[in-house]
Design a protein around this motif. Structure first.
Motif, PDB file in Angstrom:
ATOM      1  N   PHE A 219      69.013  32.085  85.676  1.00  0.00           N
ATOM      2  CA  PHE A 219      69.548  33.313  85.089  1.00  0.00           C
ATOM      3  C   PHE A 219      71.075  33.251  85.032  1.00  0.00           C
ATOM      4  CE2 PHE A 219      65.378  34.571  86.362  1.00  0.00           C
ATOM      5  CZ  PHE A 219      64.988  35.542  85.423  1.00  0.00           C
ATOM      6  N   ALA A 220      71.610  33.667  83.883  1.00  0.00           N
ATOM      7  CA  ALA A 220      73.060  33.795  83.726  1.00  0.00           C
ATOM      8  C   ALA A 220      73.485  35.240  83.940  1.00  0.00           C
ATOM      9  CB  ALA A 220      73.485  33.327  82.339  1.00  0.00           C
ATOM     10  N   SER A 221      72.509  36.115  84.202  1.00  0.00           N
ATOM     11  CA  SER A 221      72.785  37.532  84.383  1.00  0.00           C
ATOM     12  C   SER A 221      71.941  38.080  85.528  1.00  0.00           C
ATOM     13  CB  SER A 221      72.460  38.306  83.093  1.00  0.00           C
ATOM     14  OG  SER A 221      72.352  39.691  83.337  1.00  0.00           O
ATOM     15  N   ALA A 224      69.560  40.928  84.222  1.00  0.00           N
ATOM     16  CA  ALA A 224      68.328  40.477  83.573  1.00  0.00           C
ATOM     17  C   ALA A 224      67.263  40.097  84.606  1.00  0.00           C
ATOM     18  CB  ALA A 224      68.616  39.295  82.655  1.00  0.00           C
ATOM     19  N   ARG A 225      67.674  39.616  85.760  1.00  0.00           N
ATOM     20  CA  ARG A 225      66.729  39.237  86.799  1.00  0.00           C
ATOM     21  C   ARG A 225      65.889  40.436  87.259  1.00  0.00           C
ATOM     22  NH1 ARG A 225      67.430  34.749  90.052  1.00  0.00           N
ATOM     23  NH2 ARG A 225      66.670  35.992  91.807  1.00  0.00           N
ATOM     24  N   TYR A 253      67.599  34.090  75.673  1.00  0.00           N
ATOM     25  CA  TYR A 253      67.444  32.832  76.398  1.00  0.00           C
ATOM     26  C   TYR A 253      67.845  31.676  75.505  1.00  0.00           C
ATOM     27  CZ  TYR A 253      63.032  31.914  73.939  1.00  0.00           C
ATOM     28  OH  TYR A 253      62.090  31.693  72.976  1.00  0.00           O
ATOM     29  N   ILE A 261      67.692  29.045  80.138  1.00  0.00           N
ATOM     30  CA  ILE A 261      68.700  29.928  80.720  1.00  0.00           C
ATOM     31  C   ILE A 261      68.508  31.336  80.128  1.00  0.00           C
ATOM     32  CG2 ILE A 261      71.146  30.350  81.086  1.00  0.00           C
ATOM     33  CD1 ILE A 261      71.601  27.345  80.613  1.00  0.00           C
ATOM     34  N   SER A 263      69.607  35.409  79.868  1.00  0.00           N
ATOM     35  CA  SER A 263      70.767  36.299  80.014  1.00  0.00           C
ATOM     36  C   SER A 263      70.446  37.654  79.362  1.00  0.00           C
ATOM     37  CB  SER A 263      72.004  35.675  79.376  1.00  0.00           C
ATOM     38  OG  SER A 263      71.782  35.423  77.996  1.00  0.00           O
ATOM     39  N   GLU A 264      71.348  38.612  79.476  1.00  0.00           N
ATOM     40  CA  GLU A 264      71.175  39.896  78.806  1.00  0.00           C
ATOM     41  C   GLU A 264      71.274  39.709  77.297  1.00  0.00           C
ATOM     42  OE1 GLU A 264      73.546  43.130  80.440  1.00  0.00           O
ATOM     43  OE2 GLU A 264      74.054  41.830  82.134  1.00  0.00           O
TER      44      GLU A 264
END
Length: 265
Positions: A219-221, A224-225, A253, A261, A263-264
């Motif tokens: 996850f880049a955010s 979002a997790r 993604y 990956i 993200s939002e």
């Protein structure tokens, strides 16, 4: 209860014999599998490796740079050519292949080659099996045995090559066996597993997807997790599963090598 196949038609191959230790091959096509994956020509990443192995009880999902997906079943070996449109398989794999009329996708097995322009299909090619079988759901595949006499399958047909001690080798074309409850071909039951999630975070779901498909998700955010979902997945590729989730609570993604990956949006 199963729908039994209709009477088969026989194809005779002249010339070269098929060895008695021929591999078994099964091919499945599932319509529209790539409809949910937004492919873009801007993607230019390459594979981190070109050879994959799975052991007993394990599976792995390989994502190709053009948006194609390969799900490798247990005890299987896949080698991917440098052109990314040619593979050699010993074992079983489900392929979800992007259409490319200029560059057909080729699967090499012990007994014959399979030529596909773009579709989803399952190949079973374990060394040591005594027959070769190809099962087609939709679309078209071209079977090219060692004799070079091509066979084109129609939807819902299967091609069975039974090795013989004497020529000519006989190839039989018959209808698939279909489960009347699920309406799926029984020949590809291994790929139709079900996964349920109920009010779970996307982070928890990602862990299940990693185990389910044999891939890596990060996850880049942090936001979002924490997104929560309730869903059921049956006979889906990882990209279709992500697209379904996005419909209720959007996120983005991207794919980098063998990594997804998130993200939002």
């Amino acid at each position: 209860m199963l729908n039994r196949p209709a009477p088969a038609r026989v194809v005779k191959f002249k010339g070269k014999k098929i060895l008695h230790y021929a591999a078994a091959v099964a091919v499945l096509i599932t319509a529209g599998a790539l409809t949910y994956f937004q492919y873009t020509k801007k993607q230019s990443w390459s594979l981190t490796k070109y050879e994959y192995h799975t052991t007993a009880g394990s599976r792995q999902t390989i994502m190709l740079p053009d948006g194609s997906v390969v799900m490798l079943n247990t005890n299987s070996h896949l080698y991917i050519g440098k052109d990314l449109r040619t593979v050699t398989l010993n074992g079983e794999a489900f392929f979800d292949i992007r259409h490319d009329a200029v560059h057909p996708f080729l699967v090499h097995t012990k007994d014959y080659n399979i030529r596909v322009l773009g579709t989803s299909f399952n190949v079973r090619a374990y060394a040591g099996a005594r027959r070769t079988e190809t099962d087609l759901i939709t679309g078209k595949v071209e079977i090219v045995p060692a004799t070079k006499e091509k066979v084109v399958l129609r939807p819902n047909e299967k091609f069975i090559l039974a090795p013989a001690a004497t020529a000519p080798v006989k190839g039989t074309i018959a209808h698939l066996d279909v489960d009347t409850l699920t309406h799926h071909a029984t020949e590809t039951s291994w790929a139709r597993n079900r996964m349920d999630v109920h009010d779970e975070t996307l982070a928890a779901i990602a862990q299940k997807l990693e185990a389910w498909y044999g891939i890596r998700i990060i996850f880049a955010s942090e936001k979002a997790r924490q997104y929560r979902y309730t869903a059921s997945f049956n006979d889906e590729t990882v990209f279709r599963a992500l697209q379904y989730l996005k419909q209720s609570y959007p996120f983005s993604y991207k794919v980098e090598g063998d990594l997804i990956i998130i993200s939002e949006s």
